[in-house]
Enzyme design. Structure first.
Site, PDB file in Angstrom:
ATOM      1  N   ASP B  61     -11.350 -53.116  14.822  1.00 26.85           N
ATOM      2  CA  ASP B  61     -11.016 -52.384  16.031  1.00 26.85           C
ATOM      3  C   ASP B  61      -9.545 -52.631  16.355  1.00 26.85           C
ATOM      4  OD1 ASP B  61     -11.348 -50.962  18.410  1.00 26.85           O
ATOM      5  OD2 ASP B  61     -11.562 -52.848  19.492  1.00 26.85           O
ATOM      6  N   THR B  96      -7.141 -46.266  19.015  1.00 23.24           N
ATOM      7  CA  THR B  96      -5.998 -47.165  19.142  1.00 23.24           C
ATOM      8  C   THR B  96      -5.275 -47.327  17.810  1.00 23.24           C
ATOM      9  OG1 THR B  96      -7.684 -48.825  19.091  1.00 23.24           O
ATOM     10  CG2 THR B  96      -6.517 -48.574  21.122  1.00 23.24           C
ATOM     11  N   THR B  97      -6.049 -47.424  16.726  1.00 19.36           N
ATOM     12  CA  THR B  97      -5.425 -47.584  15.419  1.00 19.36           C
ATOM     13  C   THR B  97      -4.589 -46.358  15.083  1.00 19.36           C
ATOM     14  OG1 THR B  97      -7.461 -48.678  14.843  1.00 19.36           O
ATOM     15  CG2 THR B  97      -5.896 -48.333  13.088  1.00 19.36           C
ATOM     16  N   ASP B 389     -16.618 -48.444  21.917  1.00 21.15           N
ATOM     17  CA  ASP B 389     -15.749 -47.332  21.526  1.00 21.15           C
ATOM     18  C   ASP B 389     -16.516 -46.023  21.564  1.00 21.15           C
ATOM     19  OD1 ASP B 389     -13.696 -48.990  21.179  1.00 21.15           O
ATOM     20  OD2 ASP B 389     -13.455 -48.692  19.016  1.00 21.15           O
TER      21      ASP B 389
END
Lengths: 542, 529
Positions: B61, B96-97, B389
């Site tokens: 994550d 986010t990545t 998520d």
């Protein structure tokens, strides 16, 4: 090192521990000071104007700030040099007085110093340079007055104010939604402005921010926002026409200040005390209820029991509200801060049209909005943004915009931006220089050259050819006299945004007259002070 | 003459090119760090904390990885600061990545442009135009199935599966996707994820995780009290049930004989008994308190056949009050006006070795509890993050039901539109716009790379495929070829993609604007001898 000898040839010690101190004298001292001042100005030079770059500052604790606000950069730079500290002071005083143009004033002081250095090398006495600068700054300020425009706005005609604020905001990172922020700032200032006295108390505008949402969600609230929620999760989230009791005493059993002990030695006393306690909570809530309060705002905490009683009697309450916020609420709602339950009366309650709790995002973030207050003159600008850095930067930008709007209300004269005012002054000062006999003439001419530095930096930052652009604009100013003023055209400036015209009136780029005048005066003053120093004695590091 | 130092001794100052390079390098290093976790075949990272116990987290994550890093480079800090920012995690929860990777790629392209003497401000102007154009392009291709409930649910399932497929839960993604969709649909449009409670219990396998429609409280039932109550009336309270202290300050007991102590003790007991009686007068059969319940009152409750639960933490209390519709009480003098909570059934259930209390048939249908089972704490923690998520994305999608295909499809659509814009834009900005499209293509490239596929070949084929009108082609990582995303059922939420695009651009812009880094002298710590 200056050494004095007595009649026997022994050296006098004049300064304590003379050997350990470094000392610079005469021209060396002046040059060292000038170079320190210039290096501060050099840092800020690239941040000038709408295309100015940002600086990344890492504080002693490792927090990162990204900004191009001159005052903030200097503040956070943590400078060590005394002269550099003077420059920091300079931008700070511009910030206090005007709130905008903090970068420009430092850049200008820097270029004045640069010119002074050249004159010093030619052997002109620093005091003469200082005097020449003084004369020149007076000419410049007068000329600014002459080219200034009165500028009309009213309660309903805020467009021109918005335009000016937009000029300020366009150099910041928030320029994505500068229109919206400019409107917010102008409305906020107009809400608290006293148009008759031409005064604005910026204390009445609270700028608050909370992480989350996006910049577009920033809003102006006619009232107060408090980062608190109702003391009990099941109290009503919205109250119409609230009567607010503002308390600074806790909903807790009394704690007399004098030392005392209550001794329990019989069962009866124990029971009596218990009943008393119950009664006490009941009374407190009843007293609030009796005067007709529909909302209690308290500086202190509540006992669980009191909390439930409040909830039970349908009296919403907010606890742990900070002192400053409490005062603001009192001002806004026209209530009085009450230190004791006994002193509560109906007149002391504050009034607000609407109090509501608003929650944000997926997490438990709640804020309390107090709106439509009796005294509507307190407003809050509530900033939302992706992260803390963004919010801090937005706060600074809004502060600048608020100051600009305030200055316009105080004095509605404006000059045109984009370096046009500096160029016009430079031409006027240059022309005036020839009329002065004596050495000052050189200093005045140097002042004119120094004024060119600002448009030059603007052009450079915008990726234009600085010298070419400046000379083109300058000749334009002289060549096209406007018919109305029978004089040079002072509206030509640097076309930073690549719009295609150099006429700043068409581009709607304004700055306030007092802001510009203040810049010239402050920069000259500091430079004069620096020039007058001829001896620097610094203690050795210890 | 020596140039005067204006900063303190330990402070450093970097200017122009060097400053820019320092920030590019820092930001790209962060991007490269998380790059390998992107996509369904992304790899995990082991994070070992420096604290005592050196606890280990295994995750892919992005937010968690970035949060745990100690970073010194200011630019890298900005990049991290933006993405563990509340917006991305709270309001979007996923992606986010992608944000970090995209921002890194943008900066990589920008670096080349800066090297070829294009002013950063021009690059920023180009990036802004490109981002706007890319957003428009996505908007044109969104699918909105809000009106068709059946299809909408299918969309949600697809999104959940796509989100989960890159996580540890991918083995059982069908199961968990269903779990997440059910949980979110119960919220009925609210984005308040607090009503979804996640309980982690080690043991069993991930497949044994389940969604429970009631509320589960991780507490035990007092001894000798009923283990099962039907049609329960619940009083939720926050009150002291130990020796109810006299709250008046300064009160103390001073006696001169043992007999009096006994008297007062009796009075105290009497007081407690009265309190319990008052509570019982509410006509309840379940009492939940936030504070401790001592043995004596517990016994009294047990005698009255009332289920008493002590020490439910604050969250538990508030949630319980919310779901059962009761109010949190602290005084008990007016039983008629206190609102009680209701539920159909309270029972003790066993999960693994632990006993939990389950409230089912509660009034507010929104709440539910997800019980996660798994082999170890690491697995459970990662599972919780993944599920979080998915829940975030789904709850946002319920409100903004626009959906896109996944698997690199949106990036290709955007890249195509941005490329066209670059061709029609005169001036230096077109270089920046072109660079933007290159950065976009880097995302499918990375997905393919991470899956061990021939990225150059695949992306080229994808590009060719997208040259046709209305293509649904994306990378099919499983079979290692280009496939039709609508058939494979890979979808992503429009809101997430939009947030990724905008915040990556914003981050890149912020770093590009910097031309000087001033690091202040570190604060002197007091020497602790």
């Amino acid at each position: 090192m200056a050494l004095a000898f007595d009649e026997y040839g022994r050296p006098f010690i004049i300064i304590k521990e003379q050997e350990q101190k470094t000392r610079l004298r005469g021209l060396d001292a002046q040059k060292a000071n000038i170079s320190a001042g210039r290096s501060v100005a050099r840092i800020l030079r690239t941040s000038l104007g709408p295309k100015g770059m940002d600086k990344m500052l890492s504080s002693p604790d490792g927090d990162v700030t990204i900004t191009n606000d001159g005052a903030t950069i200097l503040e956070q730079m943590d400078v060590d040099n005394q002269i550099a500290k003077l420059m920091v002071e300079l931008s700070r005083s511009q910030d206090y007085e005007i709130g905008d143009g903090t970068t420009g004033v430092v850049v200008m002081a820097g270029s004045l110093l640069e010119q002074a250095e050249k004159l010093l090398e030619r052997g002109i006495h620093p005091i003469r340079i200082a005097e020449g600068y003084e004369l020149a700054s007076r000419i410049a300020v007068e000329h600014l007055e002459r080219i200034a425009h009165k500028f009309e706005f009213g309660e309903n005609n805020i467009e021109s104010l918005v335009q000016t604020c937009m000029t300020t905001l366009s150099s910041k990172i928030v320029n994505r939604c500068k229109r919206q922020l400019a409107e917010i700032s102008v409305k906020a200032v107009l809400a608290v402005a006293d148009l008759e006295r031409k005064d604005v108390n910026l204390d009445l505008i609270k700028v608050d921010g909370k992480v989350g949402g996006k910049l577009e969600d920033t809003e102006l609230i006619y009232g107060i926002v408090v980062d608190k929620d109702m003391s009990h999760p099941q109290m009503p989230k919205q109250i119409q026409d609230a009567n607010i009791a503002i308390l600074t005493c806790p909903f807790e059993p009394p704690k007399p200040k004098t030392k005392h002990k209550v001794d329990i030695d019989t069962v009866e006393k124990f029971e009596a005390l218990r009943r008393q306690e119950h009664q006490y909570f009941d009374d407190m809530v009843q007293q609030c209820k009796d005067v007709g309060a529909t909302l209690v705002i308290c500086q202190w905490g509540f006992d669980d029991e009191a909390n439930h009683l409040l909830m039970h009697r349908n009296l919403p309450a907010v606890r742990w509200v900070g002192g400053v916020e409490l005062e603001l609420i009192a001002i806004a709602t026209g209530g009085r801060i009450v230190p004791r339950f006994q002193e509560l009366t109906a007149e002391k309650l504050g009034k607000a049209g609407l109090v509501r709790e608003k929650s944000f995002g997926t997490t438990k973030d709640r804020m309390l909005y107090i709106e439509h207050c009796a005294n509507s003159r307190a407003v809050t600008v509530f900033i939302r943004g992706g992260n803390k850095m963004m919010i801090e930067e937005t706060k600074r930008s809004i502060h600048d915009a608020l100051c600009v709007a305030r200055n316009l209300i105080r004095n509605n004269s404006i000059v045109y931006g984009g370096g046009s005012a500096e160029i016009a002054c430079s031409i006027a000062v240059e022309a005036a220089a020839d009329r002065y006999p004596g050495v000052e003439q050189y200093a005045i001419r140097a002042f004119a050259d120094a004024l060119d530095a600002i448009p030059m930096a603007l052009a450079e930052n915008s990726g234009l050819q600085p010298i070419e652009t400046l000379s083109a604009v300058k000749s334009q100013q002289i060549k096209i006299p406007t018919r109305v003023m029978q004089e040079n055209n002072p509206h030509c400036g640097i076309d930073c945004n690549d719009v295609g015209t150099t006429d700043m009136r068409e581009q709607n780029v304004f700055e306030t007259l007092i802001g510009k005048q203040q810049q010239v005066l402050l920069a000259t003053q500091v430079v004069k002070m620096i020039l007058k120093i001829d001896d620097v004695i610094s203690a050795a590091e210890f | 003459m020596a140039i005067e130092r204006i900063l303190k001794d330990d402070a450093s100052e970097e200017k122009g090119e060097r400053a820019r390079m320092a920030s590019f390098v820092g930001a790209m290093a962060i991007a490269d760090l998380v790059k390998t976790t992107l996509g369904p075949k992304g790899m995990d990272k082991i994070l070992q904390s420096t604290g005592r116990g050196q606890s280990v987290t295994v995750t892919n994550d992005g937010a968690t990885i970035l949060k745990s890093l100690h970073i010194d480079n200011p630019a890298a800090k900005v990049l991290v600061g933006i993405h563990i920012s509340k917006v991305q995690d709270d309001e979007v929860g996923d992606g986010t990545t992608s944000v970090v990777v995209l921002a890194g790629e943008l900066l990589r392209e920008a670096e080349k442009l800066v090297a070829s003497k294009i002013h950063p401000m021009t690059i920023i102007a180009g990036f802004r135009m490109a981002a706007e154009c890319a957003r428009e392009a996505l908007l044109k291709r969104v699918v909105d199935n809000k009106t068709n409930e059946e299809k909408f649910k299918m969309d949600l399932m697809k999104i959940a599966k796509t989100t989960l497929s890159s996580k540890i839960l991918s083995q059982d993604k069908e199961h968990f996707a269903k779990l997440a969709v059910d949980a979110v649909l119960r919220l009925k449009g609210s984005t308040n994820l607090e009503s979804i409670q996640i309980i982690k219990k080690p043991g069993g396998s991930l497949k044994d995780s389940f969604l429970d429609e009631g509320f589960i409280l991780d507490k035990k039932i007092g001894i000798g009290q009923p283990k099962r109550i039907e049609n329960a009336n619940i009083l939720v309270a926050n009150t002291a049930m130990d020796t109810d202290k006299v709250k008046i300050y300064g009160a103390r007991v001073r006696v001169d004989s043992m007999a009096k102590v006994a008297d007062i003790e009796a009075a105290e007991k009497q007081k407690m008994r009265e309190k319990v009686d008052k509570i019982l007068a509410h006509g309840i059969n379940c009492f939940v308190n936030r504070q401790l319940i001592y043995n004596f009152p517990e016994e009294l409750f047990a005698n009255a056949g009332v289920l008493a639960i002590e020490h439910a933490d604050f969250d538990g209390i508030e949630r319980l009050a919310l779901v059962t519709g009761g109010e949190i009480a602290s005084t008990f003098d007016n039983p008629e006006s206190v609102k009680l909570g209701h539920c159909k059934l309270i029972e003790e259930i066993m999960i693994g070795e632990d006993k939990l209390i389950k409230f089912s048939g509660v009034e507010m249908g929104q709440a539910c509890t997800v019980v996660l089972r798994g082999a170890s704490h690491h697995v459970l923690d990662e599972a919780e993050r993944s599920l979080h998520d998915a829940l975030c994305v789904l709850s946002q999608t319920v409100n903004d039901s626009r959906v896109l295909f996944g698997g690199g499809w949106p990036e290709m659509v955007m890249a195509k539109a941005v490329d066209e814009l670059a061709r029609t834009t005169p001036g230096k900005r077109s270089h920046a716009i072109e660079a933007f499209s290159k950065a976009l293509v880097a995302i499918p490239t990375t997905i393919a790379d991470n899956a061990g596929l021939d990225s150059a070949e695949l992306v080229a084929r994808l590009r060719a495929e997208h040259n046709k009108e209305e293509s649904n082609a994306g990378i099919d990582v499983i079979s290692g070829s280009v496939g039709d995303m609508s058939e494979l059922g890979i979808s992503e939420a429009f809101k997430v993609k939009q947030a990724v695009l905008l915040s990556a651009t914003e981050a890149a812009e912020m770093i590009l604007r910097v031309d000087e880094i001033i690091t202040c002298a570190p604060r002197r710590r007091e020497d602790r001898m």
